[in-house]
Enzyme design. Sequence first.
Site, PDB file in Angstrom:
ATOM      1  N   ASP A  67     105.148   1.619  43.618  1.00  0.00           N
ATOM      2  CA  ASP A  67     104.101   0.767  43.049  1.00  0.00           C
ATOM      3  C   ASP A  67     104.124   0.941  41.538  1.00  0.00           C
ATOM      4  O   ASP A  67     103.450   1.800  40.973  1.00  0.00           O
ATOM      5  CB  ASP A  67     102.748   1.150  43.621  1.00  0.00           C
ATOM      6  CG  ASP A  67     101.679   0.114  43.317  1.00  0.00           C
ATOM      7  OD1 ASP A  67     101.995  -0.891  42.651  1.00  0.00           O
ATOM      8  OD2 ASP A  67     100.537   0.298  43.757  1.00  0.00           O
ATOM      9  N   ALA A  68     104.964   0.128  40.883  1.00  0.00           N
ATOM     10  CA  ALA A  68     105.112   0.211  39.431  1.00  0.00           C
ATOM     11  C   ALA A  68     104.732  -1.086  38.728  1.00  0.00           C
ATOM     12  O   ALA A  68     104.555  -1.103  37.516  1.00  0.00           O
ATOM     13  CB  ALA A  68     106.544   0.589  39.069  1.00  0.00           C
ATOM     14  N   LYS A  69     104.660  -2.186  39.489  1.00  0.00           N
ATOM     15  CA  LYS A  69     104.244  -3.492  38.969  1.00  0.00           C
ATOM     16  C   LYS A  69     104.995  -3.876  37.691  1.00  0.00           C
ATOM     17  O   LYS A  69     104.407  -4.314  36.708  1.00  0.00           O
ATOM     18  CB  LYS A  69     102.735  -3.520  38.742  1.00  0.00           C
ATOM     19  CG  LYS A  69     101.925  -3.292  40.013  1.00  0.00           C
ATOM     20  CD  LYS A  69     100.430  -3.377  39.754  1.00  0.00           C
ATOM     21  CE  LYS A  69      99.625  -3.157  41.029  1.00  0.00           C
ATOM     22  NZ  LYS A  69      99.702  -1.766  41.534  1.00  0.00           N
ATOM     23  N   ARG A  70     106.297  -3.731  37.727  1.00  0.00           N
ATOM     24  CA  ARG A  70     107.105  -4.034  36.557  1.00  0.00           C
ATOM     25  C   ARG A  70     107.285  -5.535  36.389  1.00  0.00           C
ATOM     26  O   ARG A  70     107.395  -6.284  37.356  1.00  0.00           O
ATOM     27  CB  ARG A  70     108.482  -3.366  36.667  1.00  0.00           C
ATOM     28  CG  ARG A  70     108.470  -1.850  36.763  1.00  0.00           C
ATOM     29  CD  ARG A  70     107.678  -1.206  35.644  1.00  0.00           C
ATOM     30  NE  ARG A  70     107.902   0.225  35.586  1.00  0.00           N
ATOM     31  CZ  ARG A  70     106.987   1.113  35.245  1.00  0.00           C
ATOM     32  NH1 ARG A  70     105.769   0.714  34.925  1.00  0.00           N
ATOM     33  NH2 ARG A  70     107.279   2.401  35.199  1.00  0.00           N
TER      34      ARG A  70
END
Length: 297
Positions: free
Chosen positions: A110-113
Amino acid sequence: MNDATVTAASVGADTEREPFGARLRRAMDTRGPLCVGIDPHASLLHDWGLSDDVAGLTAFTRTVVEALADRVAVLKPQSAFFERFGSRGVAVLEKAVAEARAAGALVLMDAKRGDIGSTMGAYAATYLDKDSPLFSDALTVSPYLGFGSLRPALDAARVSGSGLFVLALTSNPEGAEVQRATTEGGYSVAQTMLDHAAAENAGATPLGSVGAVVGATLAEAGVNLAINGPLLAPGIGAQGATPADLPAVFGAAVGDVVPSVSRGVLRHGPDVYALRAAAERFGDDVRTAVEGARRAR
């Protein structure tokens, strides 16, 4: 979900470039669809009696992986809570990813890059290249520089057999001002992103590898969720949604939902057996809600 473990070979371990969607479908059918977040908030570390430092982070993460990686379908580390400790925190994350995957869990980073061009390519190499120490089964990404900006990640995921979860309708109330906005074509921005995901998944069986993030806290989605891909549903537990809410939000797509819970499970630590029991309760409640929805149709 029962207390028996499921081998890595039967669920999470890679076959040569087997698409993420196929591996996820097998994991959901075998272990149940529950995703548990690994979110080492400072407050959670404190509640567990741990110090808010790398030693506490390490103990917390090791316990969650030990408790759950051999039985839940997906573990979802939130990279920010590791990055805040710098390189030593990232080293803890690297080890957690490797150990969770070895135990059979699929790891969703879960890094939402989200970026463009070579920068997006670098993010893709970080999480979606099999030679990277942070290689994960899937990655959350933000499409709000335009869905086309995700192309380096889409291409990298296809090569490595990984998946992406594209932000569509998130569980935070502020998201609506962008995601519910209407495009020139008359559709919401969220629907446009879902349509792009559906196009990427066209023809995939048993499930496409490009998923979407749709919050379980929504009263109703109000969009077409038939994307032939998984739907990550955050918001269960501490944010107020329950497994019983899933059929109303997701309708006919509820069978492709990956419900995500973090604090609702993690607050039961540091006892390994309490963590397992909490995850099992959530998993049973999800199964009851999904099966009830199927019988009603």
